[in-house]
Motif scaffolding. Structure first.
Motif, PDB file in Angstrom:
ATOM      1  N   PRO A 192       6.618   2.246 -12.734  1.00 38.40           N
ATOM      2  CA  PRO A 192       7.015   2.884 -14.067  1.00 38.40           C
ATOM      3  C   PRO A 192       8.641   2.812 -14.494  1.00 38.40           C
ATOM      4  O   PRO A 192       8.898   3.084 -15.689  1.00 38.40           O
ATOM      5  CB  PRO A 192       6.557   4.357 -14.041  1.00 38.40           C
ATOM      6  CG  PRO A 192       5.412   4.170 -12.897  1.00 38.40           C
ATOM      7  CD  PRO A 192       5.890   3.221 -12.017  1.00 38.40           C
ATOM      8  N   VAL A 193       9.271   2.873 -13.265  1.00 43.83           N
ATOM      9  CA  VAL A 193      10.804   2.950 -13.565  1.00 43.83           C
ATOM     10  C   VAL A 193      11.492   1.379 -13.675  1.00 43.83           C
ATOM     11  O   VAL A 193      12.817   1.393 -13.801  1.00 43.83           O
ATOM     12  CB  VAL A 193      11.644   3.755 -12.498  1.00 43.83           C
ATOM     13  CG1 VAL A 193      11.068   5.198 -12.876  1.00 43.83           C
ATOM     14  CG2 VAL A 193      11.385   3.356 -11.350  1.00 43.83           C
TER      15      VAL A 193
ATOM     16  N   GLU B  59       0.758  -1.309   0.052  1.00 43.25           N
ATOM     17  CA  GLU B  59       0.147   0.254  -0.024  1.00 43.25           C
ATOM     18  C   GLU B  59       0.894   1.323   0.012  1.00 43.25           C
ATOM     19  O   GLU B  59       1.979   1.354   0.467  1.00 43.25           O
ATOM     20  CB  GLU B  59      -0.837   0.003   1.214  1.00 43.25           C
ATOM     21  CG  GLU B  59      -0.230   0.026   2.717  1.00 43.25           C
ATOM     22  CD  GLU B  59      -1.082   0.012   3.755  1.00 43.25           C
ATOM     23  OE1 GLU B  59      -2.270  -0.037   3.611  1.00 43.25           O
ATOM     24  OE2 GLU B  59      -0.670   0.130   5.029  1.00 43.25           O
ATOM     25  N   MET B  60       0.323   2.318  -0.448  1.00 43.53           N
ATOM     26  CA  MET B  60       1.063   3.519  -0.559  1.00 43.53           C
ATOM     27  C   MET B  60       0.812   4.277   0.891  1.00 43.53           C
ATOM     28  O   MET B  60      -0.208   4.358   1.489  1.00 43.53           O
ATOM     29  CB  MET B  60       0.573   4.434  -1.794  1.00 43.53           C
ATOM     30  CG  MET B  60       1.472   5.801  -1.796  1.00 43.53           C
ATOM     31  SD  MET B  60       0.749   6.495  -3.241  1.00 43.53           S
ATOM     32  CE  MET B  60      -0.552   7.349  -2.862  1.00 43.53           C
ATOM     33  N   VAL B  61       2.028   4.875   1.383  1.00 44.47           N
ATOM     34  CA  VAL B  61       1.867   5.384   2.727  1.00 44.47           C
ATOM     35  C   VAL B  61       1.777   6.916   2.548  1.00 44.47           C
ATOM     36  O   VAL B  61       0.964   7.669   3.139  1.00 44.47           O
ATOM     37  CB  VAL B  61       2.865   5.075   3.461  1.00 44.47           C
ATOM     38  CG1 VAL B  61       2.845   5.817   5.102  1.00 44.47           C
ATOM     39  CG2 VAL B  61       2.798   3.435   3.874  1.00 44.47           C
ATOM     40  N   ALA B  62       2.660   7.538   1.553  1.00 46.27           N
ATOM     41  CA  ALA B  62       2.546   9.024   1.438  1.00 46.27           C
ATOM     42  C   ALA B  62       3.506   9.351   0.134  1.00 46.27           C
ATOM     43  O   ALA B  62       4.198   8.534  -0.438  1.00 46.27           O
ATOM     44  CB  ALA B  62       3.723   9.422   2.539  1.00 46.27           C
ATOM     45  N   ARG B  63       2.743  10.277  -0.454  1.00 46.06           N
ATOM     46  CA  ARG B  63       3.600  10.616  -1.512  1.00 46.06           C
ATOM     47  C   ARG B  63       3.846  12.280  -1.566  1.00 46.06           C
ATOM     48  O   ARG B  63       3.306  13.053  -0.754  1.00 46.06           O
ATOM     49  CB  ARG B  63       2.620  10.613  -2.622  1.00 46.06           C
ATOM     50  CG  ARG B  63       1.304  11.375  -2.517  1.00 46.06           C
ATOM     51  CD  ARG B  63       0.446  11.277  -4.004  1.00 46.06           C
ATOM     52  NE  ARG B  63      -0.818  12.160  -3.807  1.00 46.06           N
ATOM     53  CZ  ARG B  63      -0.994  13.323  -3.870  1.00 46.06           C
ATOM     54  NH1 ARG B  63       0.053  13.976  -4.190  1.00 46.06           N
ATOM     55  NH2 ARG B  63      -2.253  14.133  -3.963  1.00 46.06           N
TER      56      ARG B  63
ATOM     57  N   TYR C 286      -1.933   1.543 -13.266  1.00 47.62           N
ATOM     58  CA  TYR C 286      -1.233   0.517 -13.015  1.00 47.62           C
ATOM     59  C   TYR C 286      -2.202  -0.714 -12.144  1.00 47.62           C
ATOM     60  O   TYR C 286      -1.657  -1.966 -12.264  1.00 47.62           O
ATOM     61  CB  TYR C 286       0.008   0.894 -12.257  1.00 47.62           C
ATOM     62  CG  TYR C 286       1.092   0.967 -13.237  1.00 47.62           C
ATOM     63  CD1 TYR C 286       1.087   2.071 -14.183  1.00 47.62           C
ATOM     64  CD2 TYR C 286       2.449   0.136 -13.402  1.00 47.62           C
ATOM     65  CE1 TYR C 286       2.232   2.355 -14.947  1.00 47.62           C
ATOM     66  CE2 TYR C 286       3.341   0.439 -14.062  1.00 47.62           C
ATOM     67  CZ  TYR C 286       3.299   1.511 -14.953  1.00 47.62           C
ATOM     68  OH  TYR C 286       4.264   1.846 -16.001  1.00 47.62           O
ATOM     69  N   GLY C 287      -3.038  -0.443 -11.632  1.00 42.56           N
ATOM     70  CA  GLY C 287      -3.997  -1.374 -10.827  1.00 42.56           C
ATOM     71  C   GLY C 287      -3.604  -1.562  -9.352  1.00 42.56           C
ATOM     72  O   GLY C 287      -4.262  -1.832  -8.536  1.00 42.56           O
ATOM     73  N   ASP C 288      -2.251  -1.610  -9.317  1.00 42.42           N
ATOM     74  CA  ASP C 288      -1.681  -1.995  -7.974  1.00 42.42           C
ATOM     75  C   ASP C 288      -0.244  -1.675  -7.844  1.00 42.42           C
ATOM     76  O   ASP C 288       0.083  -0.919  -8.631  1.00 42.42           O
ATOM     77  CB  ASP C 288      -1.833  -3.818  -7.528  1.00 42.42           C
ATOM     78  CG  ASP C 288      -1.148  -4.382  -8.558  1.00 42.42           C
ATOM     79  OD1 ASP C 288      -1.436  -5.621  -8.764  1.00 42.42           O
ATOM     80  OD2 ASP C 288       0.006  -3.777  -9.077  1.00 42.42           O
TER      81      ASP C 288
ATOM     82  N   VAL D 159       8.894   5.691  -7.427  1.00 47.22           N
ATOM     83  CA  VAL D 159       7.925   6.803  -7.860  1.00 47.22           C
ATOM     84  C   VAL D 159       6.655   6.824  -7.868  1.00 47.22           C
ATOM     85  O   VAL D 159       6.358   5.685  -7.311  1.00 47.22           O
ATOM     86  CB  VAL D 159       8.414   6.935  -9.488  1.00 47.22           C
ATOM     87  CG1 VAL D 159       9.885   7.112  -9.794  1.00 47.22           C
ATOM     88  CG2 VAL D 159       7.870   5.563 -10.430  1.00 47.22           C
ATOM     89  N   LEU D 160       5.792   7.708  -7.798  1.00 49.52           N
ATOM     90  CA  LEU D 160       4.489   7.576  -7.663  1.00 49.52           C
ATOM     91  C   LEU D 160       4.014   6.717  -8.643  1.00 49.52           C
ATOM     92  O   LEU D 160       4.115   7.132 -10.115  1.00 49.52           O
ATOM     93  CB  LEU D 160       3.708   8.951  -7.713  1.00 49.52           C
ATOM     94  CG  LEU D 160       2.332   8.806  -7.376  1.00 49.52           C
ATOM     95  CD1 LEU D 160       1.971   8.258  -6.046  1.00 49.52           C
ATOM     96  CD2 LEU D 160       2.109  10.520  -7.590  1.00 49.52           C
ATOM     97  N   ILE D 161       3.305   5.740  -8.297  1.00 49.97           N
ATOM     98  CA  ILE D 161       2.793   4.747  -9.392  1.00 49.97           C
ATOM     99  C   ILE D 161       1.261   5.321  -9.805  1.00 49.97           C
ATOM    100  O   ILE D 161       0.216   5.348  -9.033  1.00 49.97           O
ATOM    101  CB  ILE D 161       2.635   3.486  -8.791  1.00 49.97           C
ATOM    102  CG1 ILE D 161       4.146   2.714  -8.515  1.00 49.97           C
ATOM    103  CG2 ILE D 161       1.758   2.644  -9.749  1.00 49.97           C
ATOM    104  CD1 ILE D 161       4.274   1.423  -7.604  1.00 49.97           C
TER     105      ILE D 161
END
Length: 125
Positions: free
Chosen positions: A111-112, A46-50, A104-106, A98-100
């Protein structure tokens, strides 16, 4: 070659603090918003912070708002996460990337094209 190297994790008691840092190379750091992700055992990443390229646009997962602070240094190609008031449910392997994009779905692909080893954060008495 893209490299993302995370460091700074460890074992900390509930209520404690940690600062984790990621050094990025192999891509143009200032082209990308960056993010911290985490994956606990048996759970999806999961993403925590961007944080945006300029650092002016920041967002957090609700569960960490008010406790975590993300920052970046574009001169050093680093992104950091200051974590305070840590809870046992923050225990996970933390990765930067990087921010996905949503399409991308998950958070399994980047991307890199690469993920670093991550840094383990364990919150336990």
């Amino acid at each position: 070659q893209v490299q993302l190297v995370e460091s700074g994790g460890g074992l900390v008691q509930p209520g404690g603090s940690l600062r984790i840092t990621c050094v990025a190379s192999g891509f143009l750091f200032t082209d990308w918003s960056m993010a911290w992700y985490r994956q606990a055992p048996g759970q999806e990443r999961e993403m925590v912070a961007r944080v945006s390229v300029s650092g002016s646009d920041i967002d957090y997962k609700d569960a960490v708002k008010g406790r975590f602070t993300i920052s970046r240094d574009n001169d050093k190609n680093t992104v950091s996460l200051e974590m305070n008031s840590l809870k046992p449910e923050d225990t996970a392997l933390y990765h930067c990337n990087v921010l996905i994009p949503p399409f991308y779905g998950d958070y399994t692909r980047s991307p890199v094209g690469s993920w670093g080893p991550g840094t383990q954060v364990t919150v336990s008495a």
